[in-house]
Scaffold this motif. Structure first.
Motif, PDB file in Angstrom:
ATOM      1  N   MET A 163       0.819  -1.203   0.000  1.00  0.00           N
ATOM      2  CA  MET A 163       0.000   0.000   0.000  1.00  0.00           C
ATOM      3  C   MET A 163       0.859   1.263   0.000  1.00  0.00           C
ATOM      4  O   MET A 163       0.546   2.243  -0.697  1.00  0.00           O
ATOM      5  CB  MET A 163      -0.897   0.011   1.237  1.00  0.00           C
ATOM      6  CG  MET A 163      -1.958  -1.066   1.293  1.00  0.00           C
ATOM      7  SD  MET A 163      -2.798  -0.985   2.904  1.00  0.00           S
ATOM      8  CE  MET A 163      -3.981  -2.326   2.757  1.00  0.00           C
ATOM      9  N   SER A 164       1.929   1.254   0.776  1.00  0.00           N
ATOM     10  CA  SER A 164       2.722   2.463   0.999  1.00  0.00           C
ATOM     11  C   SER A 164       3.598   2.843  -0.184  1.00  0.00           C
ATOM     12  O   SER A 164       3.836   4.035  -0.418  1.00  0.00           O
ATOM     13  CB  SER A 164       3.610   2.278   2.238  1.00  0.00           C
ATOM     14  OG  SER A 164       2.838   2.006   3.384  1.00  0.00           O
ATOM     15  N   TYR A 165       4.082   1.848  -0.925  1.00  0.00           N
ATOM     16  CA  TYR A 165       5.102   2.132  -1.934  1.00  0.00           C
ATOM     17  C   TYR A 165       4.734   1.674  -3.344  1.00  0.00           C
ATOM     18  O   TYR A 165       5.559   1.727  -4.245  1.00  0.00           O
ATOM     19  CB  TYR A 165       6.435   1.508  -1.504  1.00  0.00           C
ATOM     20  CG  TYR A 165       6.887   2.021  -0.158  1.00  0.00           C
ATOM     21  CD1 TYR A 165       7.301   3.338   0.008  1.00  0.00           C
ATOM     22  CD2 TYR A 165       6.858   1.200   0.967  1.00  0.00           C
ATOM     23  CE1 TYR A 165       7.682   3.825   1.250  1.00  0.00           C
ATOM     24  CE2 TYR A 165       7.244   1.677   2.210  1.00  0.00           C
ATOM     25  CZ  TYR A 165       7.649   2.980   2.354  1.00  0.00           C
ATOM     26  OH  TYR A 165       8.021   3.460   3.579  1.00  0.00           O
ATOM     27  N   MET A 409      -2.535   5.398   8.787  1.00  0.00           N
ATOM     28  CA  MET A 409      -1.108   5.081   8.781  1.00  0.00           C
ATOM     29  C   MET A 409      -0.493   5.224   7.396  1.00  0.00           C
ATOM     30  O   MET A 409       0.521   5.893   7.215  1.00  0.00           O
ATOM     31  CB  MET A 409      -0.889   3.666   9.316  1.00  0.00           C
ATOM     32  CG  MET A 409      -1.293   3.456  10.767  1.00  0.00           C
ATOM     33  SD  MET A 409      -0.798   1.832  11.432  1.00  0.00           S
ATOM     34  CE  MET A 409      -1.778   0.722  10.417  1.00  0.00           C
ATOM     35  N   VAL A 410      -1.097   4.574   6.412  1.00  0.00           N
ATOM     36  CA  VAL A 410      -0.524   4.572   5.077  1.00  0.00           C
ATOM     37  C   VAL A 410      -0.579   5.975   4.467  1.00  0.00           C
ATOM     38  O   VAL A 410       0.351   6.393   3.766  1.00  0.00           O
ATOM     39  CB  VAL A 410      -1.239   3.549   4.183  1.00  0.00           C
ATOM     40  CG1 VAL A 410      -0.718   3.613   2.749  1.00  0.00           C
ATOM     41  CG2 VAL A 410      -1.061   2.145   4.739  1.00  0.00           C
ATOM     42  N   THR A 420       9.646   3.283   5.997  1.00  0.00           N
ATOM     43  CA  THR A 420       9.337   2.462   7.163  1.00  0.00           C
ATOM     44  C   THR A 420       9.327   0.996   6.778  1.00  0.00           C
ATOM     45  O   THR A 420       9.025   0.651   5.629  1.00  0.00           O
ATOM     46  CB  THR A 420       7.977   2.837   7.781  1.00  0.00           C
ATOM     47  OG1 THR A 420       7.722   1.982   8.916  1.00  0.00           O
ATOM     48  CG2 THR A 420       6.844   2.669   6.787  1.00  0.00           C
ATOM     49  N   ASP A 421       9.648   0.146   7.759  1.00  0.00           N
ATOM     50  CA  ASP A 421       9.552  -1.306   7.528  1.00  0.00           C
ATOM     51  C   ASP A 421       8.315  -1.899   8.189  1.00  0.00           C
ATOM     52  O   ASP A 421       8.100  -3.106   8.139  1.00  0.00           O
ATOM     53  CB  ASP A 421      10.810  -2.023   8.022  1.00  0.00           C
ATOM     54  CG  ASP A 421      11.054  -1.809   9.520  1.00  0.00           C
ATOM     55  OD1 ASP A 421      10.160  -1.269  10.216  1.00  0.00           O
ATOM     56  OD2 ASP A 421      12.149  -2.173   9.991  1.00  0.00           O
ATOM     57  N   PHE A 467       5.874   5.578  16.069  1.00  0.00           N
ATOM     58  CA  PHE A 467       6.271   5.635  14.659  1.00  0.00           C
ATOM     59  C   PHE A 467       7.251   6.777  14.406  1.00  0.00           C
ATOM     60  O   PHE A 467       8.283   6.599  13.745  1.00  0.00           O
ATOM     61  CB  PHE A 467       5.024   5.801  13.790  1.00  0.00           C
ATOM     62  CG  PHE A 467       5.295   5.789  12.313  1.00  0.00           C
ATOM     63  CD1 PHE A 467       5.713   4.630  11.679  1.00  0.00           C
ATOM     64  CD2 PHE A 467       5.123   6.936  11.552  1.00  0.00           C
ATOM     65  CE1 PHE A 467       5.963   4.614  10.306  1.00  0.00           C
ATOM     66  CE2 PHE A 467       5.362   6.933  10.185  1.00  0.00           C
ATOM     67  CZ  PHE A 467       5.785   5.765   9.563  1.00  0.00           C
ATOM     68  N   LEU A 468       6.944   7.962  14.923  1.00  0.00           N
ATOM     69  CA  LEU A 468       7.782   9.118  14.678  1.00  0.00           C
ATOM     70  C   LEU A 468       8.934   9.232  15.672  1.00  0.00           C
ATOM     71  O   LEU A 468       9.943   9.892  15.380  1.00  0.00           O
ATOM     72  CB  LEU A 468       6.938  10.399  14.722  1.00  0.00           C
ATOM     73  CG  LEU A 468       5.893  10.548  13.610  1.00  0.00           C
ATOM     74  CD1 LEU A 468       4.988  11.745  13.887  1.00  0.00           C
ATOM     75  CD2 LEU A 468       6.563  10.701  12.245  1.00  0.00           C
TER      76      LEU A 468
END
Length: 541
Positions: A163-165, A409-410, A420-421, A467-468
């Motif tokens: 989804m993210s990349y 999130m995404v 991010t992993d 996360f951050l």
């Protein structure tokens, strides 16, 4: 700690000035009132359309006020960049500023085609990223050395990475839509067979925009679905009604369009549907208990379930279903369902509700049903019709949905171009009440303001914190915000990327004031991202 080593900084919510910023005014999200604030924003933005609900204590509008509100809802989104951002959020997971500017220069038809006709889009960068990550998508257990990644966690990381990349955002969006409609639950499948959910996910990806007839027939023979709704246990002596009931109620026609006799008769058509058996080989002698467990886990990893018909268990007699009589099997049942007008209305309404707004007018659905009928039930062409429609680009659709945790999130990763992993996704997703591969029931996720409560909002805040600020409070780089020349520019860039700059002047000034307290560019970028991501405005999509 070494004498010259700086002391770890407290978590962001533990820093008094930041906590006051988080809880102050409309710039930030107050714990107990976040849902109300978000729904209020949606109501103000679109006059009550989308996910917002009417307030029983609110005064009823006058006829003139209601008429003006209705007319305002029909008006198009005026800013081309806002239109592009809206499209990329709904038909994907959000876009970078460069992508938004690119899509803002396209016509509706060009923009829709760019997203829909993704088979020609090069996705090799994503494939290389996934290959490098070497996700465990097959094998239960942690291995003899205890270092094998947990299967479910890596399944979730794999999909979130996609989804993210991805360069094909609609491909993952339609996969997600079908995952929430044609549901299965990994906990019901069981940890040893969890990889069946990956197979199902790939089915949604490969069939996502094809003819719905083919997808519906394929999902009936999907191993995860057959286990989840007990088709593999159905015999002619004891037909199991779980799958045929959900097939009609949730996956095609909707309630009120079939009878209990139809459920019973169609259940007979699915009897004898089986998977090839799992072969439990005898482990070599002399293994320890742990080694025997690993031997079994490897057998499960190699098991490739395939559909088969157990003829002796199948009811081959005459059946009467939805007014038709014949020696029907499961595929015949689906074919009859696909002939029903109710199916076209149900599925097109569901797709419209996912992509535009809930409770569409009959006239909007009528147009989609015409496309459905004229294209042989093509999901691709129905989606295309939605993404070029006046309704999709209306104020009623704009920021009318509450973000799901996955979208939360995404969307942050894509908009801020963060690397991010997704290593800690299982813990954080559970706190927000959405775990991929684990919808809460056969009806999927309810969505809307159900996503937000005091508890689940703090789940979102805790996600941002971990996360951050994952390493003792030290922030990760947020490249999209770090190179800005001033505090104001950092805030403005975050607002452009995350909320279409749609925030009150007072809230913007509060963010400016807080950004000025941080001189380090990495600290400032992470803190500004945190505050905007935690705002009521960002919870809308």
């Amino acid at each position: 700690m070494q004498e010259n080593e700086p002391a770890p900084r407290p978590r962001l919510l533990q820093r008094p000035t930041t906590r006051r910023a988080l809880l102050a005014g409309a710039a930030t999200a107050a714990a107990g009132g976040t849902a109300a604030a978000v729904i209020g924003l949606a109501a103000n933005a679109n006059g009550g359309g989308g996910d917002s609900r009417s307030n029983s204590q609110a005064e009823s509008p006058t006829p003139d006020e209601a008429k003006l509100a209705t007319e305002r809802l029909k008006q198009p989104i005026s800013d081309p960049k806002h239109r592009a951002a809206h499209l990329l959020r709904r038909a994907g997971w959000g876009g970078t500023l460069a992508q938004i500017e690119e899509f803002a220069a396209l016509s509706r038809e060009e923009a829709a085609s760019r997203l829909i006709d993704y088979d020609t889009v090069d996705n090799s960068a994503l494939n290389a990223r996934i290959e490098k990550a070497a996700f465990n998508l097959t094998t239960p257990g942690r291995g003899l050395d205890g270092r094998r990644p947990p299967l479910l966690r890596d399944m979730q990381r794999w999909w979130l990475t996609r989804m993210s990349y991805t360069a094909r955002p609609l491909e993952e969006r339609i996969t997600y839509i079908w995952h929430g409609l044609l549901t299965s639950q990994v906990t019901q499948i069981g940890p040893q067979r969890a990889k069946m959910m990956v197979t199902q996910n790939e089915l949604f990806r490969s069939h996502g925009l094809g003819q719905y007839d083919l997808l519906l027939k394929a999902i009936g023979k999907d191993p995860a679905m057959m286990v989840y709704l007990n088709t593999i246990e159905s015999t002619k002596e004891h037909p199991n009604e779980n799958y045929p009931r959900e097939l009609m109620e949730l996956y095609s026609m909707g309630e009120g369009n079939y009878t209990e006799d139809d459920v019973r008769e169609s259940a007979r058509a699915f009897t004898g549907w089986r998977l090839n058996g799992f072969v439990r080989e005898q482990p070599p002698p002399g293994l320890s208990e742990r080694e025997r467990d690993e031997f079994l886990n490897q057998l499960w990893a190699k098991y490739e379930p395939q559909f088969r018909l157990a003829v002796r268990e199948h009811d081959s007699g005459t059946k009467t279903f939805l007014g038709r009589t014949g020696n029907f099997d499961g595929d015949d049942i689906v074919s009859i369902i696909m002939e029903q007008p109710a199916t076209g209305r149900f599925i097109t309404t569901r797709l419209f509700s996912e992509l535009a707004y809930r409770n569409p007018d009959e006239s909007a659905v009528d147009k989609l049903v015409e496309v459905w009928d004229s294209t042989g039930h093509s999901v691709k062409e129905v989606v295309r019709a939605i993404l070029v429609s006046d309704e999709f680009y209306s104020n009623r659709a704009y920021r009318a949905h509450v973000r799901s945790p996955i979208e939360f999130m995404v969307g942050a990763v894509r908009a801020l171009e963060i690397e991010t992993d997704w290593m800690n996704v299982e813990q954080t997703a559970q706190a927000m009440d959405q775990r991929l591969f684990e919808p809460p029931s056969v009806a999927g996720w309810p969505g809307g303001e159900v996503w937000l409560s005091s508890g689940t909002f703090f789940g979102r805040v805790n996600f941002l914190d971990s996360f951050l600020y994952p390493r003792g409070g030290r922030p990760i780089p947020v490249p999209a915000l770090m190179n800005q020349p001033t505090a104001e520019a950092t805030v403005d860039e975050a607002l452009r990327r995350l909320v279409d700059e749609d925030i009150s002047a007072d809230s913007r000034e509060s963010l400016y004031a807080y950004a000025h307290t941080l001189s380090n560019p990495q600290d400032r970028a992470a803190a500004v991202a945190y505050l905007v991501l935690a705002s009521p405005e960002y919870q809308l999509i």
